[in-house]
Design a protein around this motif. Structure first.
Motif, mmCIF file in Angstrom:
data_model
loop_
_atom_site.group_PDB
_atom_site.id
_atom_site.type_symbol
_atom_site.label_atom_id
_atom_site.label_comp_id
_atom_site.label_asym_id
_atom_site.label_seq_id
_atom_site.Cartn_x
_atom_site.Cartn_y
_atom_site.Cartn_z
ATOM 1 N N MET A 1 6.961 -2.244 -4.994
ATOM 2 C CA MET A 1 7.487 -1.109 -4.578
ATOM 3 C C MET A 1 6.580 -1.157 -5.714
ATOM 4 S SD MET A 1 9.772 -1.432 -2.209
ATOM 5 C CE MET A 1 10.665 0.018 -2.611
ATOM 6 N N PHE A 2 6.646 0.638 -4.955
ATOM 7 C CA PHE A 2 5.932 1.850 -5.824
ATOM 8 C C PHE A 2 6.991 2.788 -6.769
ATOM 9 C CE2 PHE A 2 2.737 0.329 -3.212
ATOM 10 C CZ PHE A 2 1.437 0.195 -4.430
ATOM 11 N N LYS A 3 6.697 3.235 -7.466
ATOM 12 C CA LYS A 3 7.570 3.509 -8.352
ATOM 13 C C LYS A 3 6.892 5.102 -9.583
ATOM 14 C CE LYS A 3 11.335 0.402 -9.219
ATOM 15 N NZ LYS A 3 12.544 -0.156 -10.270
ATOM 16 N N PHE A 4 7.693 6.824 -9.080
ATOM 17 C CA PHE A 4 6.400 7.105 -9.941
ATOM 18 C C PHE A 4 6.947 8.234 -10.697
ATOM 19 C CE2 PHE A 4 5.575 8.446 -5.591
ATOM 20 C CZ PHE A 4 6.223 10.300 -5.506
ATOM 21 N N PHE B 1 17.510 0.121 -5.054
ATOM 22 C CA PHE B 1 15.931 -0.128 -4.821
ATOM 23 C C PHE B 1 15.957 -1.493 -3.634
ATOM 24 C CE2 PHE B 1 16.381 1.494 -9.296
ATOM 25 C CZ PHE B 1 16.302 2.589 -8.510
ATOM 26 N N THR B 2 16.189 -2.965 -3.748
ATOM 27 C CA THR B 2 16.379 -3.871 -2.637
ATOM 28 C C THR B 2 16.337 -3.303 -1.642
ATOM 29 O OG1 THR B 2 16.289 -5.004 -5.018
ATOM 30 C CG2 THR B 2 16.991 -5.894 -2.597
ATOM 31 N N ASN B 3 17.794 -2.797 -1.295
ATOM 32 C CA ASN B 3 18.402 -2.135 -0.416
ATOM 33 C C ASN B 3 17.224 -1.078 1.033
ATOM 34 O OD1 ASN B 3 20.454 -3.680 -0.436
ATOM 35 N ND2 ASN B 3 21.951 -2.414 -0.766
ATOM 36 N N ALA B 4 16.571 -0.607 -0.410
ATOM 37 C CA ALA B 4 15.934 0.412 0.241
ATOM 38 C C ALA B 4 14.385 0.121 0.668
ATOM 39 C CB ALA B 4 15.088 1.705 -0.985
ATOM 40 N N LYS B 5 14.396 -0.941 -0.228
ATOM 41 C CA LYS B 5 13.098 -1.813 0.018
ATOM 42 C C LYS B 5 12.916 -2.203 1.463
ATOM 43 C CE LYS B 5 9.674 -5.276 -1.144
ATOM 44 N NZ LYS B 5 9.459 -6.800 -2.669
ATOM 45 N N PHE C 1 11.387 0.841 3.419
ATOM 46 C CA PHE C 1 10.429 2.263 2.381
ATOM 47 C C PHE C 1 9.466 1.189 1.570
ATOM 48 C CE2 PHE C 1 14.203 4.735 3.880
ATOM 49 C CZ PHE C 1 13.639 5.833 5.016
ATOM 50 N N LYS C 2 8.334 1.980 1.438
ATOM 51 C CA LYS C 2 7.683 1.228 0.713
ATOM 52 C C LYS C 2 7.188 1.640 -1.327
ATOM 53 C CE LYS C 2 5.251 -0.303 4.531
ATOM 54 N NZ LYS C 2 4.183 -0.456 5.179
ATOM 55 N N GLY C 3 7.488 2.795 -1.494
ATOM 56 C CA GLY C 3 7.696 3.598 -1.982
ATOM 57 C C GLY C 3 9.288 4.314 -2.304
#
Length: 556
Positions: free
Chosen positions: A1-4, A65-69, A73-75
């Motif tokens: 997963m990307f984070k910014f 974040f795990t649920n979003a992934k 979703f990839k980022g």
């Protein structure tokens, strides 16, 4: 997963302090942008003021974040407000260490039109130096975004130049912090995160070694995405052309730069389903064709564990995920001409209570896709519908047979939801969820209310009994002198928008009530004229047979 991450910086130099163990797997900004597509925003959490749960969302946890992934979703983009988290009276602008540990992305939004710019530069340099120190050893899958939607006068080059200074100082601050930051992807923007202001004013920081991407935000057309004036219509050739040109205009002007649409999205409470699906499919596919990544704006509770606030349209999420791979999804169709007297949509199967049962056509945009099966649940239907018995398809429609409609809507049925169907398609297209409703006229618990100046200070919530789909499409506010209380210019609009009040500003609703907000109640008092508020539900027939009417009379 990307984070910014995003914010600002200063001209002062602080000696590099951070040395990282191991190596840094460098990534290009192009690769970073492509690999995060599609992405998701944790909206209204760490960006809430003064703290994380102030706007009613659940705290972010790893499972969010795990649920979003897992949803596709990839980022992840994590906006954060820092303004309330500096240690008080600290001349070095030290961020509260507990808050710094809590976050992975940031923003503090200065107005470029007038404030102490030297102080802002000082604060942002120290702020970004601390972030660069805290996160400088993170992998290349973490990027820094300077600032979220920096305001300023978009016609003044001076404000654009100041934003360039902020970009430069942020890059200097993270570089001074050390670690892997000189090689980390940074994300830059124009004033208000607009693509036109980036074209006008953006200049790269001098001597920058970081790979970089451009970001801009897209919430247009506002009348539709916010249903600002009862505008539930989208998808005409003109709509598509305008959207395509907007997205490709940015690419035309930044041909060699990766672009991320860092925020886009539509509220599900006040937009029509089929129009929303068409919008998402077209926007994401247009971005895909211009090598542009997208990140959905959303309140993070959608993916919180055991959430009570799931995203309001799961099919829309499927459409985004598939369109980000370049799939043109099959879609429900809907009215695209604002001058039409009625509104039709195939995102639901409607049957009016008491009307004759017959074969029923729903127009679809197949986009060269074919139905492989239709599953059905929560009603008197077969688990898998039978083609040729329950439905037929042709190049433009699906037709549900009279026999199927009779089984779904028997003569003794009460209004409400009767079944949930899911259309499954070939070629990796998104599934479409199509509910079936038997509908009749909704009713309010009270239909006449007298208000005073004192009672007009609070929103007026009135219980409603929905008799079909529990969603209000539009509300109008017409005084008995035949003029409109708000948005009087809509008198020259088509019948689907004429007289519309603005959702969220003038009116609201939920699953059990409709509301006239205090701002409109006060306008009724000021006008001194009895006003009729009409709440129109789906389907929008244009005949008044799916409306609930509330009359409000002012009293001194």
């Amino acid at each position: 997963m990307f984070k910014f991450l995003h914010s600002l910086a200063l001209v002062t130099t602080t000696a590099a302090q951070l040395t990282c163990p191991g190596s840094f797997n460098k990534i290009s900004a192009w690769d970073f942008s492509a690999r995060l597509n599609p992405g998701w925003n944790t909206g209204n959490t760490l960006d809430a003021m003064p703290t994380e749960t102030s706007w009613g969302q659940q705290p972010l946890v790893n499972e969010t974040f795990t649920n979003a992934k897992n949803r596709g979703f990839k980022g992840i983009r994590i906006p954060v407000t820092w303004a309330d988290h500096f240690i008080a009276n600290d001349a070095n602008y030290t961020v509260d260490p507990a808050w710094l540990r809590r976050v992975y992305d940031s923003w503090l939004n200065p107005d470029a039109t007038g404030f102490n710019r030297n102080e802002t530069l000082a604060k942002f340099y120290r702020f970004w130096f601390q972030i660069g120190t805290k996160l400088g050893c993170k992998s290349s899958l973490l990027a820094f975004e300077t600032i979220n939607e920096p305001s300023g006068n978009t016609s003044k080059a001076e404000d654009g130049d100041f934003l360039n200074n902020l970009h430069a100082n942020m890059v200097k601050a993270i570089s001074d912090a050390g670690g892997f930051n000189k090689d980390r992807v940074v994300i830059l923007c124009g004033l208000s995160d607009g693509y036109t202001t980036a074209t006008q004013y953006l200049k790269l920081p001098p001597n920058m070694t970081n790979p970089w991407a451009l970001t801009w935000h897209m919430y247009g057309p506002w009348s539709f995405t916010a249903a600002a004036f009862g505008d539930t219509i989208w998808g005409s050739d003109a709509d598509n052309t305008d959207m395509y040109n907007n997205i490709h205009w940015g690419r035309t002007n930044f041909t060699n730069v990766p672009i991320i649409i860092g925020e886009f999205g539509i509220g599900t409470a006040m937009t029509e389903t089929a129009a929303r699906w068409k919008y998402y499919d077209f926007v994401v596919n247009s971005a895909y064709s211009s090598n542009t990544s997208v990140m959905l704006w959303d309140a993070s509770s959608s993916f919180a564990p055991n959430t009570t606030q799931p995203y309001g349209d799961q099919t829309a999420l499927d459409i985004i995920i598939h369109a980000a791979k370049g799939v043109h999804n099959a879609l429900a169709n809907s009215t695209e001409n604002g001058n039409d007297p009625t509104y039709w949509s195939s995102s639901q199967l409607f049957q009016k209570l008491g009307s004759p049962i017959q074969d029923t056509n729903l127009p679809f945009l197949w986009n060269n896709k074919s139905i492989t099966s239709i599953s059905c649940s929560d009603g008197p239907c077969q688990p898998i519908l039978r083609k040729g018995v329950d439905y037929q398809t042709n190049s433009q429609n699906i037709t549900f047979t009279k026999d199927f409609m009779s089984s779904l809507f028997p003569s003794n049925a009460q209004s409400g939801l009767k079944a949930n169907m899911v259309f499954h398609f070939d070629q990796d297209a998104a599934d479409l969820r199509i509910p079936a409703y038997l509908w009749s006229k909704p009713s309010l618990a009270v239909t006449n209310v007298t208000i005073t100046n004192a009672t007009a200070q609070n929103d007026l919530w009135v219980p409603i009994k929905y008799a079909g789909m529990p969603q209000v499409a539009m509300a109008t506010a017409q005084m008995i002198n035949n003029t409109y209380l708000v948005n009087s210019w809509t008198q020259w609009s088509g019948p689907m928008i004429r007289g519309a009040a603005t959702y969220g500003d003038d009116w609201s609703y939920n699953g059990t009530h409709v509301a006239v907000l205090a701002s409109d109640l006060q306008q009724v008092i000021a006008a001194g004229v009895t006003t009729v508020f009409t709440f129109e539900c789906y389907p929008r027939t244009g005949t008044g047979d799916n409306n609930a009417i509330l009359t409000i009379t002012p009293r001194e």
